[in-house]
Write a protein that holds these residues in place. Structure first.
Motif, short mmCIF file in Angstrom:
data_model
loop_
_atom_site.label_atom_id
_atom_site.label_comp_id
_atom_site.label_asym_id
_atom_site.label_seq_id
_atom_site.Cartn_x
_atom_site.Cartn_y
_atom_site.Cartn_z
N PRO A 165 0.92 -1.17 -0.14
CA PRO A 165 -0.10 -0.03 0.17
C PRO A 165 0.90 1.06 0.11
O PRO A 165 1.96 1.42 0.67
CB PRO A 165 -0.96 -0.09 1.40
N VAL A 167 -0.18 4.07 1.12
CA VAL A 167 -0.73 5.13 2.17
C VAL A 167 -0.86 4.36 3.33
O VAL A 167 -0.97 3.10 3.23
CB VAL A 167 -2.15 5.74 1.68
N GLU A 171 -5.79 5.48 6.30
CA GLU A 171 -6.21 6.09 4.86
C GLU A 171 -6.75 5.07 3.57
O GLU A 171 -7.80 5.32 3.27
CB GLU A 171 -5.09 6.93 4.35
N LEU A 172 -6.01 3.92 3.85
CA LEU A 172 -6.42 2.71 3.06
C LEU A 172 -7.96 2.59 3.38
O LEU A 172 -8.79 2.09 2.42
CB LEU A 172 -5.52 1.61 3.17
N GLN A 175 -10.15 4.93 1.86
CA GLN A 175 -10.44 4.71 0.38
C GLN A 175 -11.18 3.48 0.16
O GLN A 175 -12.22 3.80 -0.44
CB GLN A 175 -9.05 4.57 -0.13
N LEU A 243 -5.97 -3.49 -4.51
CA LEU A 243 -5.26 -2.65 -4.62
C LEU A 243 -4.34 -2.52 -5.78
O LEU A 243 -4.06 -3.43 -6.63
CB LEU A 243 -3.94 -3.57 -3.56
N GLY A 247 -2.92 2.28 -4.23
CA GLY A 247 -4.16 2.56 -3.86
C GLY A 247 -5.30 1.80 -3.97
O GLY A 247 -5.38 0.38 -4.62
N ARG A 263 -8.89 2.35 -11.68
CA ARG A 263 -8.08 3.33 -11.10
C ARG A 263 -8.83 4.43 -10.48
O ARG A 263 -9.29 5.34 -11.29
CB ARG A 263 -6.91 3.77 -11.80
N ALA A 265 -9.47 7.64 -7.73
CA ALA A 265 -8.69 8.49 -6.84
C ALA A 265 -9.90 8.94 -5.87
O ALA A 265 -10.90 9.54 -6.57
CB ALA A 265 -8.14 9.79 -7.68
#
Length: 297
Positions: A165, A167, A171-172, A175, A243, A247, A263, A265
């Motif tokens: 990861p 982050v 935070e993961l 997300q 993953l 991210g 992908r 964000a």
């Protein structure tokens, strides 16, 4: 009961476990059944005499059969990433048998995708040790490698499966919660829920090969992106968090066969942008890993 009948009975008692091992190694229910059948044929030719521990013997044989099949697949240089991308976004999904979809879901779609990226020896070593707790001395015998080499293969495979990861864990987790909410809304075609999880200025980009004719490769704004997502909601049925380049993103893989990657964000608790990657060359360049191993995988 004859000796042959007794041997057949003992084999049938173990068929389920053999099929489970073979499916995780091969990622195909049909090929897994072929591997199990070949194992039965070899047992029939050998007979029960001289086999001290049937469980171990069967596990070794089915693993070697699968290893040979994986090597043959690699030797044919099959294009395993992106080769099933349909010419239209509404094609392909309906051709996947429901039982194949359910089987892949039970194992973990992301896990099957990531396993497909391992080398044959790595895949066999990981499946046997990490998923079925087979001792390394037996794995070394299957692979015809030394004990340290077998351990190294499993360790290398484990690193690839789990990834790295980009982050911190907290935070993961944030997300992942956003991505899961996005996928749930997409699967249900829930426009209101999508608007809640998309940033107002969200951008969606997609490789043209996965879009219907006339649909732009780029959409901007929450309402247009939400509508575009709903229009392709059948794909979301086959999506699972994964993953992606460190991210949280998603893989879209009917029956565990990779179709495309999202992908995604995330910023301030919403999807800021997402990209649908389907081009085979671009797919190969992505680093994919599982977020966690499903229970009983």
């Amino acid at each position: 009961m004859t000796d042959a009948e007794e041997l057949a009975r003992r084999f049938e008692e173990r068929r389920g476990r053999l099929r489970a091992i073979a499916y995780r190694m091969l990622g195909s229910a049909g090929e897994a059944e072929d591997a199990v059948q070949e194992t039965w044929l070899r047992l029939g030719r050998t007979g029960g005499d001289g086999i001290g521990r049937l469980d171990g013997w069967l596990t070794t044989v089915v693993s070697r059969v699968c290893l040979d099949m994986l090597r043959a697949r690699a030797a044919r240089r099959e294009e395993t990433y992106g080769h099933d991308v349909p010419q239209r976004a509404d094609e392909g999904a309906g051709a996947v048998p429901e039982e194949e979809v359910l089987l892949a879901d039970s194992v973990g779609v992301a896990l099957l995708v990531v396993l497909d990226r391992l080398s044959p020896p790595e895949r066999v070593a990981f499946v046997l040790h990490d998923l079925f707790a087979v001792p390394f001395d037996r794995i070394a015998a299957v692979l015809d490698r030394s004990l340290p080499a077998a351990k190294k293969l499993a360790s290398r495979a484990r690193g690839k499966v789990r990834g790295a990861p980009a982050v911190p864990g907290a935070e993961l987790g944030r997300q992942r919660a956003v991505v899961e909410a996005f996928l749930t809304a997409a699967r249900g075609g829930d426009l209101s829920a999508l608007l809640d999880v998309l940033a107002p200025d969200v951008v969606r980009r997609a490789d043209p090969v996965v879009l219907p004719p006339g649909v732009p490769a780029e959409l901007r704004g929450a309402r247009d992106v939400a509508r575009g997502t709903v229009a392709l909601r059948e794909r979301a049925r086959f999506a699972a968090p994964a993953l992606v380049d460190g991210g949280v993103g998603a893989v879209v893989a009917p029956a565990g066969r990779l179709l495309c990657v999202l992908r995604i964000a995330v910023h301030d608790g919403r999807v800021q942008s997402y990209e649908v990657v389907a081009d085979p060359k671009r797919l190969r360049g992505l680093h994919l890993a599982v977020l966690d191993l499903p229970a009983g995988a």
